[in-house]
Design a protein around this motif. Structure first.
Motif, PDB file in Angstrom:
ATOM      1  N   VAL A  21     -81.819 -20.154  23.133  1.00 12.78           N
ATOM      2  CA  VAL A  21     -81.897 -21.556  22.141  1.00 12.78           C
ATOM      3  C   VAL A  21     -81.660 -20.369  20.972  1.00 12.78           C
ATOM      4  O   VAL A  21     -81.233 -20.346  19.613  1.00 12.78           O
ATOM      5  N   ARG A  22     -82.644 -19.364  20.809  1.00 13.86           N
ATOM      6  CA  ARG A  22     -83.032 -18.623  19.390  1.00 13.86           C
ATOM      7  C   ARG A  22     -81.955 -17.513  19.094  1.00 13.86           C
ATOM      8  O   ARG A  22     -81.286 -17.307  18.144  1.00 13.86           O
ATOM      9  N   ARG A  98     -75.856 -10.188  17.588  1.00 12.57           N
ATOM     10  CA  ARG A  98     -76.905  -8.489  17.293  1.00 12.57           C
ATOM     11  C   ARG A  98     -77.956  -9.257  16.819  1.00 12.57           C
ATOM     12  O   ARG A  98     -78.865  -8.689  17.153  1.00 12.57           O
ATOM     13  N   ALA A  99     -77.909  -9.643  15.017  1.00  8.11           N
ATOM     14  CA  ALA A  99     -78.901  -9.893  14.649  1.00  8.11           C
ATOM     15  C   ALA A  99     -80.313 -10.725  15.044  1.00  8.11           C
ATOM     16  O   ALA A  99     -81.458 -10.252  14.662  1.00  8.11           O
ATOM     17  N   PHE A 104     -74.977  -5.859  22.660  1.00  2.00           N
ATOM     18  CA  PHE A 104     -73.779  -5.753  23.267  1.00  2.00           C
ATOM     19  C   PHE A 104     -73.766  -4.520  23.871  1.00  2.00           C
ATOM     20  O   PHE A 104     -73.661  -3.404  23.284  1.00  2.00           O
ATOM     21  N   VAL A 105     -72.948  -4.715  25.500  1.00  2.00           N
ATOM     22  CA  VAL A 105     -72.383  -2.905  25.580  1.00  2.00           C
ATOM     23  C   VAL A 105     -71.363  -2.981  26.239  1.00  2.00           C
ATOM     24  O   VAL A 105     -71.253  -1.485  26.108  1.00  2.00           O
ATOM     25  N   ALA A 117     -66.185  -9.957  23.559  1.00  2.00           N
ATOM     26  CA  ALA A 117     -67.693  -8.701  22.855  1.00  2.00           C
ATOM     27  C   ALA A 117     -68.265  -8.442  24.719  1.00  2.00           C
ATOM     28  O   ALA A 117     -68.755  -9.926  24.926  1.00  2.00           O
ATOM     29  N   VAL A 118     -68.575  -7.520  25.579  1.00  2.00           N
ATOM     30  CA  VAL A 118     -69.243  -7.840  26.798  1.00  2.00           C
ATOM     31  C   VAL A 118     -70.717  -7.775  25.716  1.00  2.00           C
ATOM     32  O   VAL A 118     -71.316  -6.985  25.335  1.00  2.00           O
ATOM     33  N   TRP A 119     -71.752  -9.170  26.567  1.00  2.00           N
ATOM     34  CA  TRP A 119     -73.191  -8.776  25.971  1.00  2.00           C
ATOM     35  C   TRP A 119     -74.514  -8.946  27.284  1.00  2.00           C
ATOM     36  O   TRP A 119     -73.544 -10.031  28.657  1.00  2.00           O
TER      37      TRP A 119
END
Length: 133
Positions: A21-22, A98-99, A104-105, A117-119
């Motif tokens: 959620v956050r 990101r923030a 993110f790998v 982008a992979v996360w």
């Protein structure tokens, strides 16, 4: 037919809810008391992206086998795909996530099918953030 839910095994309900959620920006759709097949308490927790139909059932690991599967549901491969509408939405989601501390790998790159982008989620599963073209 449609795909309604996908289960994701997690260590802790509240930690997973907070993350999705956050940090990711999903909505908490349901968080209700439930019981296991043998009568022990659990919760029915569903999150999903805003305006999406398919949600994720956050299922707390129950037992040794399930605890071993946390973060390994896709054997180290990307197993879930979070799609956004366009490049602008991709950039906004990437920066917001990101923030908020999402790891993110692999950084954003352009592929023939679009931007990706992979996360890694709170449990360690790999996801693609994707946008067309």
């Amino acid at each position: 037919m449609r795909l309604g839910l996908v289960s994701l095994i997690v260590d802790d309900y509240d930690e997973a809810i907070d993350f999705f959620v956050r940090a990711v920006g999903f909505d908490l759709v349901e968080d209700s008391p439930a019981t296991t097949n043998d009568g022990r308490p659990k919760r029915w927790v569903v999150v999903r992206p805003p305006h999406a139909e398919t949600g994720i059932l956050l299922a707390r690991a129950d037992g040794t086998e399930q605890r071993a599967a946390v973060g390994e549901q896709f054997a180290g491969r990307v197993g879930l795909f979070l799609d956004v509408d366009d490049a602008e939405a991709f950039d906004a989601a990437y920066e917001r996530m990101r923030a908020a501390g999402v790891e993110f790998v692999r950084p954003p790159r352009t592929e023939p099918y679009g931007r990706v982008a992979v996360w890694r989620d709170v449990s360690g599963n790999l996801w693609d953030l994707r946008s067309p073209g």
